[in-house]
Scaffold this active site. Sequence first.
Site, PDB file in Angstrom:
ATOM      1  N   LYS A 292       0.814  -1.212   0.000  1.00  0.00           N
ATOM      2  CA  LYS A 292       0.000   0.000   0.000  1.00  0.00           C
ATOM      3  C   LYS A 292       0.854   1.272   0.000  1.00  0.00           C
ATOM      4  O   LYS A 292       0.565   2.211  -0.735  1.00  0.00           O
ATOM      5  CB  LYS A 292      -0.890  -0.038   1.251  1.00  0.00           C
ATOM      6  CG  LYS A 292      -2.048   0.890   1.229  1.00  0.00           C
ATOM      7  CD  LYS A 292      -3.164   0.366   2.123  1.00  0.00           C
ATOM      8  CE  LYS A 292      -2.740   0.211   3.576  1.00  0.00           C
ATOM      9  NZ  LYS A 292      -2.955   1.437   4.358  1.00  0.00           N
TER      10      LYS A 292
ATOM     11  N   ARG B 290     -11.529   2.797   8.166  1.00  0.00           N
ATOM     12  CA  ARG B 290     -11.144   1.431   8.491  1.00  0.00           C
ATOM     13  C   ARG B 290     -12.378   0.600   8.830  1.00  0.00           C
ATOM     14  O   ARG B 290     -12.323  -0.622   8.862  1.00  0.00           O
ATOM     15  CB  ARG B 290     -10.176   1.486   9.672  1.00  0.00           C
ATOM     16  CG  ARG B 290      -9.402   0.232   9.891  1.00  0.00           C
ATOM     17  CD  ARG B 290      -8.157   0.497  10.701  1.00  0.00           C
ATOM     18  NE  ARG B 290      -7.036   0.921   9.858  1.00  0.00           N
ATOM     19  CZ  ARG B 290      -5.866   1.340  10.339  1.00  0.00           C
ATOM     20  NH1 ARG B 290      -5.677   1.429  11.628  1.00  0.00           N
ATOM     21  NH2 ARG B 290      -4.908   1.676   9.521  1.00  0.00           N
TER      22      ARG B 290
ATOM     23  N   ARG C 171      11.169 -10.942   6.712  1.00  0.00           N
ATOM     24  CA  ARG C 171      11.939  -9.699   6.857  1.00  0.00           C
ATOM     25  C   ARG C 171      12.972  -9.807   7.969  1.00  0.00           C
ATOM     26  O   ARG C 171      12.684 -10.329   9.032  1.00  0.00           O
ATOM     27  CB  ARG C 171      10.988  -8.568   7.276  1.00  0.00           C
ATOM     28  CG  ARG C 171      10.455  -7.746   6.162  1.00  0.00           C
ATOM     29  CD  ARG C 171       9.751  -6.557   6.785  1.00  0.00           C
ATOM     30  NE  ARG C 171       8.535  -6.242   6.080  1.00  0.00           N
ATOM     31  CZ  ARG C 171       7.484  -5.632   6.613  1.00  0.00           C
ATOM     32  NH1 ARG C 171       7.482  -5.311   7.893  1.00  0.00           N
ATOM     33  NH2 ARG C 171       6.432  -5.371   5.897  1.00  0.00           N
TER      34      ARG C 171
ATOM     35  N   ARG D 272      12.093  -8.188  13.697  1.00  0.00           N
ATOM     36  CA  ARG D 272      11.359  -7.297  14.606  1.00  0.00           C
ATOM     37  C   ARG D 272      10.211  -8.061  15.257  1.00  0.00           C
ATOM     38  O   ARG D 272       9.618  -8.939  14.628  1.00  0.00           O
ATOM     39  CB  ARG D 272      10.829  -6.079  13.837  1.00  0.00           C
ATOM     40  CG  ARG D 272      11.918  -5.046  13.593  1.00  0.00           C
ATOM     41  CD  ARG D 272      11.361  -3.854  12.885  1.00  0.00           C
ATOM     42  NE  ARG D 272      10.846  -4.247  11.574  1.00  0.00           N
ATOM     43  CZ  ARG D 272      10.929  -3.498  10.484  1.00  0.00           C
ATOM     44  NH1 ARG D 272      11.487  -2.307  10.549  1.00  0.00           N
ATOM     45  NH2 ARG D 272      10.450  -3.899   9.333  1.00  0.00           N
TER      46      ARG D 272
ATOM     47  N   ARG E  45      -3.028  -9.449  12.784  1.00  0.00           N
ATOM     48  CA  ARG E  45      -3.312  -8.196  12.066  1.00  0.00           C
ATOM     49  C   ARG E  45      -4.149  -8.475  10.815  1.00  0.00           C
ATOM     50  O   ARG E  45      -5.049  -7.709  10.472  1.00  0.00           O
ATOM     51  CB  ARG E  45      -2.004  -7.503  11.663  1.00  0.00           C
ATOM     52  CG  ARG E  45      -1.310  -6.843  12.846  1.00  0.00           C
ATOM     53  CD  ARG E  45       0.023  -6.273  12.452  1.00  0.00           C
ATOM     54  NE  ARG E  45      -0.095  -5.087  11.610  1.00  0.00           N
ATOM     55  CZ  ARG E  45       0.912  -4.576  10.903  1.00  0.00           C
ATOM     56  NH1 ARG E  45       2.084  -5.154  10.907  1.00  0.00           N
ATOM     57  NH2 ARG E  45       0.732  -3.505  10.173  1.00  0.00           N
TER      58      ARG E  45
END
Length: 215
Positions: A13, A87, A126, A159, A170
């Site tokens: 996004k 949202r 990541r 992380r 999420r």
Amino acid sequence: MRIVLLGAPGSGKGTQCKVIVERYGLLHLSSGDILRQERSAGSELGKKAQSYMDSGALVPDQLIIEMMTKAIKNAPSSGFILDGFPRTVKQAEELDKTLAKAKKIIDIVLNLEVDDKIVEGRITGRRSCPKCGAVYHIKNLKPKKEGICDKDGTKLVQRPDDTIEVVANRLKTYHQQTEPLVDYYKKAGIVVDIAADKDIEDIKTFMFQKLDEIN
Ligand SMILES: [Zn+2]
């Protein structure tokens, strides 16, 4: 032109938002950025939001709506792109009411669609350098030496937000809140679904084509 950009975390996004803003000269209204600005400016809205965040609670709909409608009123005539807002259906309804008062509407909703498994792979793969902030990926963007930063030789870390538990959670929240929102905008006939797992240049071309049609 007034755009709403929808997309799950890890759907790209941010990247797409940037290219749209550059091409059409729109104001980028990111709910996360605006929230941070209000907090650092110490505004009344910012203070209220901070108190919720300090207690670990979600910032309520009404507060987000107030913040975003304030930002929208100051937008240039070229228009804006909304990122992270609305949202929920409630937020979308309030947004429509605010725009209607100014005899305006949302022109188009770009819905970036990507399979959850792909998002999970992108995010959990990541690795970042705690020293310089460089970001790598265990499959798509490997460092020269496994687990080590190319720039400064520091050991790479994952992380805490990039674990499968956090990502799955999420995504679940995103689907629960956003799917009704997509339906809401589909009733208005303004949703363009975009397969966001395609090549980034192909996505760009397709998006620009759709936006040029209404611009
Ligand atoms: Zn580094």
